[in-house]
Write a protein that holds these residues in place. Structure first.
Motif, PDB file in Angstrom:
ATOM      1  N   ILE A 249     -25.662 -24.651  -5.295  1.00 11.89           N
ATOM      2  CA  ILE A 249     -26.140 -25.958  -4.240  1.00 11.89           C
ATOM      3  C   ILE A 249     -26.770 -25.281  -3.053  1.00 11.89           C
ATOM      4  CG2 ILE A 249     -25.348 -28.150  -3.455  1.00 11.89           C
ATOM      5  CD1 ILE A 249     -22.739 -27.878  -5.187  1.00 11.89           C
ATOM      6  N   ASN A 250     -28.089 -25.861  -2.647  1.00  8.47           N
ATOM      7  CA  ASN A 250     -28.602 -25.645  -1.507  1.00  8.47           C
ATOM      8  C   ASN A 250     -28.677 -26.866  -0.851  1.00  8.47           C
ATOM      9  OD1 ASN A 250     -29.773 -22.532  -1.297  1.00  8.47           O
ATOM     10  ND2 ASN A 250     -29.956 -23.467  -3.436  1.00  8.47           N
ATOM     11  N   ALA A 251     -28.107 -26.947   0.441  1.00  6.97           N
ATOM     12  CA  ALA A 251     -28.222 -28.214   1.221  1.00  6.97           C
ATOM     13  C   ALA A 251     -29.800 -28.394   1.778  1.00  6.97           C
ATOM     14  CB  ALA A 251     -27.360 -28.099   2.362  1.00  6.97           C
ATOM     15  N   THR A 252     -29.972 -29.370   2.214  1.00  2.00           N
ATOM     16  CA  THR A 252     -31.449 -29.645   2.864  1.00  2.00           C
ATOM     17  C   THR A 252     -31.355 -30.248   4.104  1.00  2.00           C
ATOM     18  OG1 THR A 252     -31.861 -31.615   1.916  1.00  2.00           O
ATOM     19  CG2 THR A 252     -32.220 -29.647   0.512  1.00  2.00           C
ATOM     20  N   ALA A 253     -32.529 -30.399   4.816  1.00  4.29           N
ATOM     21  CA  ALA A 253     -32.467 -31.375   5.974  1.00  4.29           C
ATOM     22  C   ALA A 253     -32.139 -32.635   5.845  1.00  4.29           C
ATOM     23  CB  ALA A 253     -33.850 -31.157   6.825  1.00  4.29           C
ATOM     24  N   GLY A 254     -32.143 -33.227   4.564  1.00  2.00           N
ATOM     25  CA  GLY A 254     -31.629 -34.652   4.605  1.00  2.00           C
ATOM     26  C   GLY A 254     -30.279 -34.912   3.895  1.00  2.00           C
ATOM     27  N   THR A 255     -29.368 -33.644   3.969  1.00  2.00           N
ATOM     28  CA  THR A 255     -27.969 -33.716   3.364  1.00  2.00           C
ATOM     29  C   THR A 255     -27.207 -34.110   4.666  1.00  2.00           C
ATOM     30  OG1 THR A 255     -28.258 -31.817   1.873  1.00  2.00           O
ATOM     31  CG2 THR A 255     -26.342 -32.284   2.514  1.00  2.00           C
ATOM     32  N   ARG A 256     -26.513 -35.091   4.492  1.00  2.00           N
ATOM     33  CA  ARG A 256     -25.464 -35.753   5.164  1.00  2.00           C
ATOM     34  C   ARG A 256     -24.114 -35.862   5.186  1.00  2.00           C
ATOM     35  NH1 ARG A 256     -30.476 -38.925   5.445  1.00  2.00           N
ATOM     36  NH2 ARG A 256     -31.204 -39.203   7.421  1.00  2.00           N
ATOM     37  N   ILE A 257     -23.834 -34.935   4.268  1.00  2.00           N
ATOM     38  CA  ILE A 257     -22.429 -34.926   3.500  1.00  2.00           C
ATOM     39  C   ILE A 257     -21.846 -33.666   3.721  1.00  2.00           C
ATOM     40  CG2 ILE A 257     -22.743 -36.856   1.940  1.00  2.00           C
ATOM     41  CD1 ILE A 257     -22.153 -34.734  -0.058  1.00  2.00           C
ATOM     42  N   ASN A 258     -20.792 -33.595   3.963  1.00  2.00           N
ATOM     43  CA  ASN A 258     -20.038 -31.969   4.092  1.00  2.00           C
ATOM     44  C   ASN A 258     -19.856 -31.539   2.588  1.00  2.00           C
ATOM     45  OD1 ASN A 258     -18.264 -29.814   4.390  1.00  2.00           O
ATOM     46  ND2 ASN A 258     -17.346 -30.609   6.153  1.00  2.00           N
ATOM     47  N   VAL A 259     -20.902 -30.830   2.069  1.00  2.00           N
ATOM     48  CA  VAL A 259     -20.620 -30.551   0.686  1.00  2.00           C
ATOM     49  C   VAL A 259     -19.659 -29.597   0.365  1.00  2.00           C
ATOM     50  CG1 VAL A 259     -22.103 -29.291  -1.097  1.00  2.00           C
ATOM     51  CG2 VAL A 259     -23.250 -30.875   0.672  1.00  2.00           C
ATOM     52  N   GLY A 260     -19.580 -28.674   1.361  1.00  2.00           N
ATOM     53  CA  GLY A 260     -18.234 -27.624   1.168  1.00  2.00           C
ATOM     54  C   GLY A 260     -16.832 -28.202   0.908  1.00  2.00           C
ATOM     55  N   LEU A 261     -16.711 -29.364   1.993  1.00  2.64           N
ATOM     56  CA  LEU A 261     -15.529 -30.001   1.777  1.00  2.64           C
ATOM     57  C   LEU A 261     -15.339 -30.923   0.456  1.00  2.64           C
ATOM     58  CD1 LEU A 261     -12.812 -30.830   3.306  1.00  2.64           C
ATOM     59  CD2 LEU A 261     -14.174 -32.646   4.465  1.00  2.64           C
ATOM     60  N   LEU A 262     -16.617 -31.592   0.237  1.00  2.00           N
ATOM     61  CA  LEU A 262     -16.256 -32.523  -0.996  1.00  2.00           C
ATOM     62  C   LEU A 262     -16.126 -31.376  -2.196  1.00  2.00           C
ATOM     63  CD1 LEU A 262     -17.218 -34.948  -2.766  1.00  2.00           C
ATOM     64  CD2 LEU A 262     -19.914 -33.877  -2.865  1.00  2.00           C
ATOM     65  N   LEU A 263     -16.616 -30.282  -2.410  1.00  2.00           N
ATOM     66  CA  LEU A 263     -16.328 -29.534  -3.541  1.00  2.00           C
ATOM     67  C   LEU A 263     -14.974 -29.081  -3.664  1.00  2.00           C
ATOM     68  CD1 LEU A 263     -19.395 -27.204  -3.604  1.00  2.00           C
ATOM     69  CD2 LEU A 263     -18.939 -29.336  -5.049  1.00  2.00           C
ATOM     70  N   VAL A 264     -14.350 -28.899  -2.212  1.00  2.00           N
ATOM     71  CA  VAL A 264     -12.866 -28.290  -2.163  1.00  2.00           C
ATOM     72  C   VAL A 264     -11.973 -29.656  -2.720  1.00  2.00           C
ATOM     73  CG1 VAL A 264     -11.158 -27.901  -0.822  1.00  2.00           C
ATOM     74  CG2 VAL A 264     -13.322 -26.591  -0.464  1.00  2.00           C
ATOM     75  N   ALA A 265     -12.556 -30.989  -2.083  1.00  2.00           N
ATOM     76  CA  ALA A 265     -11.774 -31.843  -2.188  1.00  2.00           C
ATOM     77  C   ALA A 265     -11.623 -32.184  -3.647  1.00  2.00           C
ATOM     78  CB  ALA A 265     -12.170 -33.211  -1.528  1.00  2.00           C
TER      79      ALA A 265
ATOM     80  N   ARG B 242     -18.117 -10.213  -6.869  1.00  2.15           N
ATOM     81  CA  ARG B 242     -17.841 -11.464  -6.186  1.00  2.15           C
ATOM     82  C   ARG B 242     -17.201 -12.341  -7.363  1.00  2.15           C
ATOM     83  NH1 ARG B 242     -19.808 -15.962  -1.969  1.00  2.15           N
ATOM     84  NH2 ARG B 242     -17.336 -17.134  -1.821  1.00  2.15           N
ATOM     85  N   LEU B 243     -15.854 -12.481  -7.304  1.00  2.68           N
ATOM     86  CA  LEU B 243     -15.506 -13.403  -8.818  1.00  2.68           C
ATOM     87  C   LEU B 243     -15.030 -14.582  -8.356  1.00  2.68           C
ATOM     88  CD1 LEU B 243     -12.776 -10.661  -9.987  1.00  2.68           C
ATOM     89  CD2 LEU B 243     -15.183 -10.761 -10.573  1.00  2.68           C
ATOM     90  N   SER B 244     -15.824 -15.766  -9.045  1.00  2.00           N
ATOM     91  CA  SER B 244     -15.417 -17.001  -8.687  1.00  2.00           C
ATOM     92  C   SER B 244     -15.171 -17.908 -10.113  1.00  2.00           C
ATOM     93  CB  SER B 244     -16.554 -17.593  -7.763  1.00  2.00           C
ATOM     94  OG  SER B 244     -16.299 -18.923  -7.608  1.00  2.00           O
ATOM     95  N   GLU B 245     -14.444 -18.815 -10.046  1.00  2.00           N
ATOM     96  CA  GLU B 245     -14.267 -19.701 -11.111  1.00  2.00           C
ATOM     97  C   GLU B 245     -14.715 -21.008 -10.851  1.00  2.00           C
ATOM     98  OE1 GLU B 245      -9.936 -20.265 -11.419  1.00  2.00           O
ATOM     99  OE2 GLU B 245      -9.802 -21.745  -9.767  1.00  2.00           O
ATOM    100  N   ASN B 246     -15.478 -21.362  -9.843  1.00  2.00           N
ATOM    101  CA  ASN B 246     -15.986 -22.654  -9.452  1.00  2.00           C
ATOM    102  C   ASN B 246     -17.287 -22.770 -10.092  1.00  2.00           C
ATOM    103  OD1 ASN B 246     -14.044 -23.208  -7.455  1.00  2.00           O
ATOM    104  ND2 ASN B 246     -14.996 -21.984  -6.006  1.00  2.00           N
ATOM    105  N   TYR B 247     -17.450 -23.862 -10.676  1.00  3.21           N
ATOM    106  CA  TYR B 247     -18.744 -24.265 -11.718  1.00  3.21           C
ATOM    107  C   TYR B 247     -19.612 -24.677 -10.600  1.00  3.21           C
ATOM    108  CZ  TYR B 247     -21.331 -26.721 -14.975  1.00  3.21           C
ATOM    109  OH  TYR B 247     -22.496 -26.899 -15.866  1.00  3.21           O
ATOM    110  N   PHE B 248     -19.406 -25.337  -9.553  1.00  2.57           N
ATOM    111  CA  PHE B 248     -20.292 -25.674  -8.504  1.00  2.57           C
ATOM    112  C   PHE B 248     -20.056 -24.681  -7.217  1.00  2.57           C
ATOM    113  CE2 PHE B 248     -20.059 -29.743 -10.794  1.00  2.57           C
ATOM    114  CZ  PHE B 248     -21.394 -30.065 -11.181  1.00  2.57           C
ATOM    115  N   ARG B 249     -21.360 -24.160  -6.813  1.00  4.17           N
ATOM    116  CA  ARG B 249     -21.123 -23.005  -5.701  1.00  4.17           C
ATOM    117  C   ARG B 249     -22.168 -23.328  -4.498  1.00  4.17           C
ATOM    118  NH1 ARG B 249     -20.296 -17.842  -9.602  1.00  4.17           N
ATOM    119  NH2 ARG B 249     -18.735 -19.020 -11.151  1.00  4.17           N
ATOM    120  N   LEU B 250     -21.710 -23.605  -3.463  1.00  2.23           N
ATOM    121  CA  LEU B 250     -22.440 -23.715  -2.275  1.00  2.23           C
ATOM    122  C   LEU B 250     -22.917 -22.464  -1.697  1.00  2.23           C
ATOM    123  CD1 LEU B 250     -23.699 -25.765  -0.350  1.00  2.23           C
ATOM    124  CD2 LEU B 250     -21.405 -25.669   1.178  1.00  2.23           C
ATOM    125  N   VAL B 251     -24.549 -22.587  -1.650  1.00  8.76           N
ATOM    126  CA  VAL B 251     -25.010 -21.457  -1.059  1.00  8.76           C
ATOM    127  C   VAL B 251     -24.908 -21.356   0.249  1.00  8.76           C
ATOM    128  CG1 VAL B 251     -27.242 -20.222  -1.132  1.00  8.76           C
ATOM    129  CG2 VAL B 251     -26.443 -21.241  -3.038  1.00  8.76           C
TER     130      VAL B 251
END
Length: 486
Positions: A124-140, A203-212
């Motif tokens: 996932i790449n955030a853009t200038a129009g992204t108004r949510i906390n993507v990292g927090l959303l994925l963790v939540a 780097r090992l990760s089990e996450n399906y969605f990953r924030l760049v």
């Protein structure tokens, strides 16, 4: 408010509020996530109250805010509704709903490609129009499905975790253990031991969605008068001893504003009410894991603040305790001091970071023409502390030791990485200061070149005084006139 973010996103996307959060209740479930019919959503309510066992109140609200934004949007988006991509559906449908939310509502760009283990993941790449906390959303979201599965409220595997990740990661670790045995005749030592170098190639990760993510860069405040300017702004605005103590502690200790306003009399009593405090750290869940040190002048202001019967702490404390009485309590009943907050409002309630920032710091600095967040005081402290460490160290061993002392004092969880970020910024600032001297030399050359008499003599003598013009190595390099063979 926690729901302000949800309302703003709902207005932009046309989402209908199907679930809302209600805080402040009593009983086993003080947080209620209520549906339109007034009944609680059982799964979401269980999740929110389970968070209260492991997170601070502010973090709980942040997690709930992001989950509600996603849930309410899914209930109103025509695509998710038509294809029945519900947030509580099977993993494949949940992932489709998350992808739709991130691309349409959050305006993110998503790329699906294999990772270093060969597992297909969504980056996932955030853009200038992204108004949510993507990292927090994925963790939540990941935590949401873990909690629901533990309580029997979700019957599938966590959709935020790749199905084959754990098996693949286990195989990689097994191969590494075998390679270590073949090379050294022993199993790998735990990372905390420091015996074996940590693997950095994979780097090992089990996450399906990953924030760049881009690398975090601290901010540098070089102005030695920055604290004095803030103090002056506060004095003009009418700060009391309370606000001045908070601000001086920010600059002198390098602490976060939430850590400072959260101090208790018990934290101060560890130094017999002198210039040291115990304090919590980000992520320590209220445990006192660090020490803050201020100047003796600031400690004197603290004592004045506590004993000021007119405008200080004693004036608003419900029990009107003086510092002398607190000293007696520290000997007789020290545990009681852990519930006595150092910073109180005019109503006798605990001061909060938001209240200090919105009603004292920001208005005072804005009136003085300054634009700075309280967190800049922490950056100012680290920048100047690091510079002092580098200038005072006699050799590399002393430099390394003092850097470790700074890391330990700041209680950085990723100390080496954070310190490297500051050092990188310091080197960049240092070269920018050198550039100012280079530009001055370039301007002198331009002025000389503009004089007819001196045009033929540029680089050999000054047109006004006849003295040789010495070109610095930096300037010669930028102008392409340095000789690498000389």
């Amino acid at each position: 408010m926690a729901n302000a973010h949800v309302r703003a996103l709902r207005e932009e996307t046309g989402a209908v509020a199907t679930v809302r959060a209600v805080y402040g209740g009593s009983g086993e479930y003080p947080v209620q996530l209520v549906q339109e019919d007034g009944l609680p959503d059982v799964a979401l309510t269980v999740f929110a109250n389970e968070l209260r066992r492991i997170l601070s109140d502010g973090s709980v609200r942040g997690y709930v805010r992001e989950i509600l934004s996603f849930v309410n949007w899914c209930a109103s988006d025509p695509v998710t509704r038509a294809r029945q991509w519900h947030w509580n559906a099977e993993p494949g449908e949940v992932r489709q709903a998350v992808r739709q939310y991130l691309t349409v509502a959050a305006e993110c760009r998503i790329t699906v490609r294999p990772d270093t283990l060969g597992l297909k993941a969504s980056y996932i790449n955030a853009t200038a129009g992204t108004r949510i906390n993507v990292g927090l959303l994925l963790v939540a979201l990941k935590k949401l499905y873990d909690v629901l599965a533990d309580h029997g409220l979700y019957g599938w595997a966590n959709p935020m975790v790749h199905e084959a990740a754990r098996q693949t990661m286990g195989e990689v670790r097994r191969q590494r253990r075998e390679a270590m045995r073949a090379a050294t005749g022993r199993a790998p030592m735990p990372a905390i031991s420091g015996v074996d170098a940590p693997p950095t190639d994979l780097r090992l990760s089990e996450n399906y969605f990953r924030l760049v993510r881009t690398q975090w860069q601290p901010q540098s405040i070089d102005d030695p008068d920055f604290p004095r300017a803030v103090y002056a702004a506060g004095q003009v605005y009418g700060w009391t001893l309370r606000e001045m103590c908070i601000t001086r502690t920010l600059f002198e200790s390098g602490a976060r504003v939430s850590e400072v306003v959260g101090l208790t009399a018990g934290d101060w009593a560890v130094s017999q009410f002198l210039n040291r405090f115990h304090a919590c750290n980000k992520g320590s869940h209220g445990r006192r894991v660090k020490t803050l040190v201020v100047s003796h002048q600031t400690a004197t202001l603290y004592r004045r603040y506590f004993d000021d019967a007119k405008n200080g702490w004693c004036a608003v404390d419900p029990e009107q305790l003086t510092l002398r009485q607190l000293t007696r309590l520290a000997r007789r009943s020290p545990a009681r001091l852990d519930h006595v907050r150092v910073y109180l409002t005019a109503r006798g309630t605990p001061m909060t970071a938001k209240l200090f920032r919105d009603h004292y710091w920001t208005p005072a600095l804005r009136a003085a023409g300054l634009d700075a967040d309280p967190h800049l005081a922490r950056h100012w402290f680290v920048t100047n502390a690091l510079r002092h460490v580098e200038r005072g160290a006699r050799d590399e061993a002393a430099l390394a030791r003092r850097k470790q002392e700074l890391i330990q004092y700041m209680a950085w969880r990723s100390g080496e990485q954070t310190l490297r970020a500051y050092e990188h910024l310091e080197r960049s600032d240092s070269f920018q200061r050198r550039l100012r001297a280079i530009h001055q030399t370039m301007r002198r050359r331009e002025r000389l070149a503009a004089r007819p008499v001196a045009r033929s003599r540029v680089g050999s003598c000054d047109g006004e005084h006849g003295s040789p013009v010495r070109m610095s190595a930096d300037l010669a390099y930028l102008l392409g006139e340095d000789d690498d063979d000389s």
